[in-house]
Design a protein around this motif. Structure first.
Motif, mmCIF file in Angstrom:
data_model
loop_
_atom_site.group_PDB
_atom_site.id
_atom_site.type_symbol
_atom_site.label_atom_id
_atom_site.label_comp_id
_atom_site.label_asym_id
_atom_site.label_seq_id
_atom_site.Cartn_x
_atom_site.Cartn_y
_atom_site.Cartn_z
ATOM 1 N N ALA A 47 0.831 -1.200 0.000
ATOM 2 C CA ALA A 47 0.000 0.000 0.000
ATOM 3 C C ALA A 47 0.868 1.254 0.000
ATOM 4 C CB ALA A 47 -0.918 -0.014 1.219
ATOM 5 N N LEU A 48 1.872 1.276 0.869
ATOM 6 C CA LEU A 48 2.769 2.433 0.948
ATOM 7 C C LEU A 48 3.499 2.656 -0.375
ATOM 8 C CD1 LEU A 48 4.202 1.622 4.477
ATOM 9 C CD2 LEU A 48 2.661 3.528 3.942
ATOM 10 N N LYS A 49 3.938 1.568 -0.978
ATOM 11 C CA LYS A 49 4.688 1.650 -2.239
ATOM 12 C C LYS A 49 3.834 2.236 -3.358
ATOM 13 C CE LYS A 49 8.015 0.530 -5.185
ATOM 14 N NZ LYS A 49 9.252 1.325 -5.244
ATOM 15 N N THR A 50 2.551 1.934 -3.379
ATOM 16 C CA THR A 50 1.659 2.477 -4.409
ATOM 17 C C THR A 50 1.185 3.889 -4.081
ATOM 18 O OG1 THR A 50 -0.317 1.510 -3.387
ATOM 19 C CG2 THR A 50 0.829 0.187 -5.052
ATOM 20 N N GLY A 51 1.510 4.377 -2.883
ATOM 21 C CA GLY A 51 1.077 5.712 -2.495
ATOM 22 C C GLY A 51 -0.357 5.777 -2.021
ATOM 23 N N THR A 52 -0.935 4.614 -1.672
ATOM 24 C CA THR A 52 -2.321 4.571 -1.212
ATOM 25 C C THR A 52 -2.359 4.705 0.309
ATOM 26 O OG1 THR A 52 -2.838 3.058 -3.029
ATOM 27 C CG2 THR A 52 -4.462 3.246 -1.252
ATOM 28 N N PRO A 53 -3.121 5.656 0.864
ATOM 29 C CA PRO A 53 -3.189 5.798 2.321
ATOM 30 C C PRO A 53 -3.611 4.483 2.984
ATOM 31 C CG PRO A 53 -4.190 7.688 1.264
ATOM 32 C CD PRO A 53 -3.899 6.696 0.172
ATOM 33 N N VAL A 54 -2.899 4.110 4.058
ATOM 34 C CA VAL A 54 -3.135 2.813 4.686
ATOM 35 C C VAL A 54 -3.178 2.966 6.193
ATOM 36 C CG1 VAL A 54 -0.647 2.298 4.607
ATOM 37 C CG2 VAL A 54 -2.270 0.426 4.899
ATOM 38 N N LEU A 55 -4.067 2.189 6.800
ATOM 39 C CA LEU A 55 -4.176 2.098 8.248
ATOM 40 C C LEU A 55 -3.658 0.723 8.649
ATOM 41 C CD1 LEU A 55 -7.345 3.191 10.268
ATOM 42 C CD2 LEU A 55 -5.789 1.424 11.057
ATOM 43 N N ALA A 56 -2.690 0.682 9.562
ATOM 44 C CA ALA A 56 -2.049 -0.578 9.947
ATOM 45 C C ALA A 56 -2.701 -1.168 11.185
ATOM 46 C CB ALA A 56 -0.562 -0.350 10.215
ATOM 47 N N LEU A 57 -3.124 -2.436 11.072
ATOM 48 C CA LEU A 57 -3.437 -3.230 12.248
ATOM 49 C C LEU A 57 -2.116 -3.873 12.676
ATOM 50 C CD1 LEU A 57 -6.832 -4.906 11.281
ATOM 51 C CD2 LEU A 57 -6.451 -3.161 13.010
ATOM 52 N N SER A 58 -1.448 -3.273 13.623
ATOM 53 C CA SER A 58 -0.070 -3.636 13.952
ATOM 54 C C SER A 58 -0.025 -4.833 14.891
ATOM 55 C CB SER A 58 0.644 -2.457 14.609
ATOM 56 O OG SER A 58 0.649 -1.339 13.759
ATOM 57 N N TYR A 59 0.723 -5.872 14.473
ATOM 58 C CA TYR A 59 0.910 -7.025 15.342
ATOM 59 C C TYR A 59 2.310 -7.077 15.935
ATOM 60 C CZ TYR A 59 3.394 -9.470 11.556
ATOM 61 O OH TYR A 59 4.289 -9.838 10.574
#
Length: 412
Positions: A316-328
Motif C-alpha cells: 500500500a505504501l509503495k503504491t502511495g495509497t493511504p493505509v491504516l495498519a493493524l499492527s501485530y
C-alpha cells in the motif's frame, strides 16, 4: 571484498521462499532484480522451503531446505519424531555441501532474526544457524540483507539467532529497532547499516488520487493468533481480531463502500472465508493474489487500505495509497512512522471496531496530503536501496565482479 574466483560468481539465495508467503517471495524478487542488473553473469540458485514454486516462478534451480519433507508438520508419533531428529542431523551436511558450492549466499530480507509469530528454535532459527556456520567454515560470505530482527526471550532461539548474526559476513536491517535488538542480544552492530525493506525496490503500478464518490477499501487480512509469547491466549487473540475486522467490514458495507479482501499467505484464506460468511453482501469480494505485484495492482486501484501483514502494508505504501495498519509487532509501527503515517496504527491484538472506524475516517480526510507524503518517502527509499546494493557488492562480491558491476553503473 573477496578474491576473484575462476568462472562466473556463484550466488545462493536462502530462506522460506516459495512456501506461500508473498512478502518473502517479494524480497527474493527484489534481490534477483539487483543480481540481474549488477551481476548479470552470476550463476544463481536457491536453498528454500518451496523449491518447485521458486523454480517455476523465478526460473532458478532450487533445493529443498530440509531433508525431512514433513519438517513443518507437528510430530506426534515415535516414527515422525525420529524422522525429524534424523533430519536435523542430515541437514548439517546438506547445508554445508550447498554452501560450499557458492562464493556468496544472500538471505533476502524477511524477519529471519525475529520471533514475532509462533516459532520453535529447531525450525528456521536452527536452519539459519547452520547456514551462517557453514559459511564461516567454508569461507563463503553470507549476507543478511535488509532483514528484520526483534529481541527474543526464549533462550535457545535467542542463542541461535545471536550466533547466526555473529557468523554472517554482512548484516543490514530494515529498521533501526532491528539493529538495536541484535545489539541487545550480543551482536556487534557498529558497522551494520539500516535500509528500507527490499520490496521498496520493486516497480509499482501507477496510482491516482480518487475522484467522485467514495470507492473501494482494500482490507488485508491475516490468520493472526499472536506471537511467540502469546501461545496461551492464541485463540482469544484470533477471535478478537476476527470479530473486530468483521464489524469494521460490516459497517463499511452498510455505508455502501465496496470492500476487497486481500491475503499475504496461503493460510489467510480461512480468515477470508470467515468474513465472507459473516458479511453476506455483493459489496464484499476477495482477491487471490499470487505476488506482491498482484497486491500492488489491487491497492493502486483502491481509495484506502487497512492491512495487518507487514508486506501488505509495504504494498500500500509503495503504491502511495493511504493505509491504516493493524499492527501485530513493533516493526509495523516503525514502518508506518518512517513513511509518515505513524498516527494511523491500531493494535491487532486488541481490535476496537469503533476506534478503528474513527482512525479510518481521519485517514480518508487526509488522503490527498498523505499521498503527497508517500510519493516523497518512496523516492527516498528507492535511493537508499540503490546505495545498499552498491555497498553489498563492495562488501561480499569477488573483486572482478565488483569491478564489472561498478563499470555498468558508471556507463551512460
Amino acid at each position: 571484498m573477496t578474491s576473484a574466483p575462476e568462472g562466473p560468481v556463484r550466488v545462493g539465495v536462502f530462506g522460506l521462499l516459495g512456501s506461500g508467503n508473498l512478502g518473502n517471495d517479494g524480497s527474493l524478487e527484489a534481490v534477483l532484480g539487483y543480481l540481474r542488473a549488477d551481476h548479470p553473469d552470476a550463476v544463481v540458485d536457491a536453498l528454500c522451503g518451496g523449491p518447485e514454486a521458486v523454480t517455476a516462478r523465478f526460473g532458478i534451480p532450487a533445493t529443498r531446505m530440509h531433508w525431512n519433507r514433513a519438517e513443518y508438520r507437528t510430530a506426534s508419533r515415535a516414527g515422525s519424531i525420529a524422522s525429524k531428529g534424523l533430519g536435523k542431523f542430515v541437514d548439517i551436511f546438506r547445508t554445508a555441501a550447498w554452501v560450499r558450492k557458492h562464493d556468496v549466499v544472500i538471505v533476502p530480507g524477511m524477519g529471519v532474526l525475529e520471533a514475532t509469530l509462533p516459532l520453535r528454535p529447531w525450525g528456521f532459527p536452527y536452519s539459519l544457524f547452520l547456514l551462517c556456520a557453514s559459511g564461516r567454515l567454508m569461507r563463503t560470505r553470507v549476507a543478511l540483507v535488509s532483514v528484520g530482527a526483534a529481541e527474543i526471550r526464549n533462550r535457545p532461539t535467542r542463542a541461535l539467532v545471536r550466533w547466526s548474526g555473529r557468523l554472517a559476513a554482512y548484516r543490514s536491517y530494515r529498521d533501526a529497532q532491528s539493529r538495536d535488538a541484535m545489539r541487545a542480544m550480543g551482536v556487534d552492530t557498529a558497522r551494520d547499516e539500516v535500509y528500507p525493506d527490499l520490496a521498496f525496490s520493486l516497480p509499482a503500478p501507477p496510482s491516482s488520487a480518487p475522484s467522485g464518490p467514495p470507492g473501494t477499501v482494500c482490507v488485508g487480512v491475516m490468520d493472526f493468533h499472536g506471537g511467540n509469547d502469546d501461545r496461551a491466549r492464541a485463540d482469544e487473540i484470533y477471535r478478537r481480531y476476527l470479530d473486530g475486522t468483521i464489524r469494521f467490514v460490516r459497517t463499511l458495507v452498510g455505508e455502501g463502500r465496496p470492500v476487497r479482501l486481500l491475503t499475504g499467505d496461503r493460510c489467510d484464506a480461512t480468515v477470508v472465508a470467515a468474513i465472507l460468511d459473516a458479511v453476506d453482501s455483493p459489496l464484499v469480494t476477495a482477491a487471490e493474489p499470487t505476488s506482491l505485484d498482484d497486491l500492488m495492482n489491487e491497492m493502486a486501484a483502491a481509495d484506502t487500505v487497512v492491512a495487518v501483514r507487514y508486506h501488505n502494508l509495504i504494498c500500500a505504501l509503495k503504491t502511495g495509497t493511504p493505509v491504516l495498519a493493524l499492527s501485530y509487532a513493533a516493526k509495523s509501527d516503525a514502518l508506518m512512522d518512517r513513511m509518515g503515517l505513524g498516527a494511523f496504527c491500531h493494535p491487532a491484538r486488541e481490535v476496537d471496531a469503533d476506534r478503528l472506524l474513527e482512525q479510518f475516517r481521519a485517514l480518508e480526510k487526509r488522503s490527498a496530503e498523505l499521498r503527497g507524503t508517500l510519493a516523497e518517502r518512496n523516492l527516498a527509499a528507492a535511493r537508499q536501496l540503490r546505495d545498499q546494493f552498491g555497498s553489498l557488492t563492495a562488501a561480499v562480491f569477488p573483486a572482478t565482479d565488483h569491478t564489472h558491476a561498478h563499470a555498468r553503473q558508471e556507463s551512460p
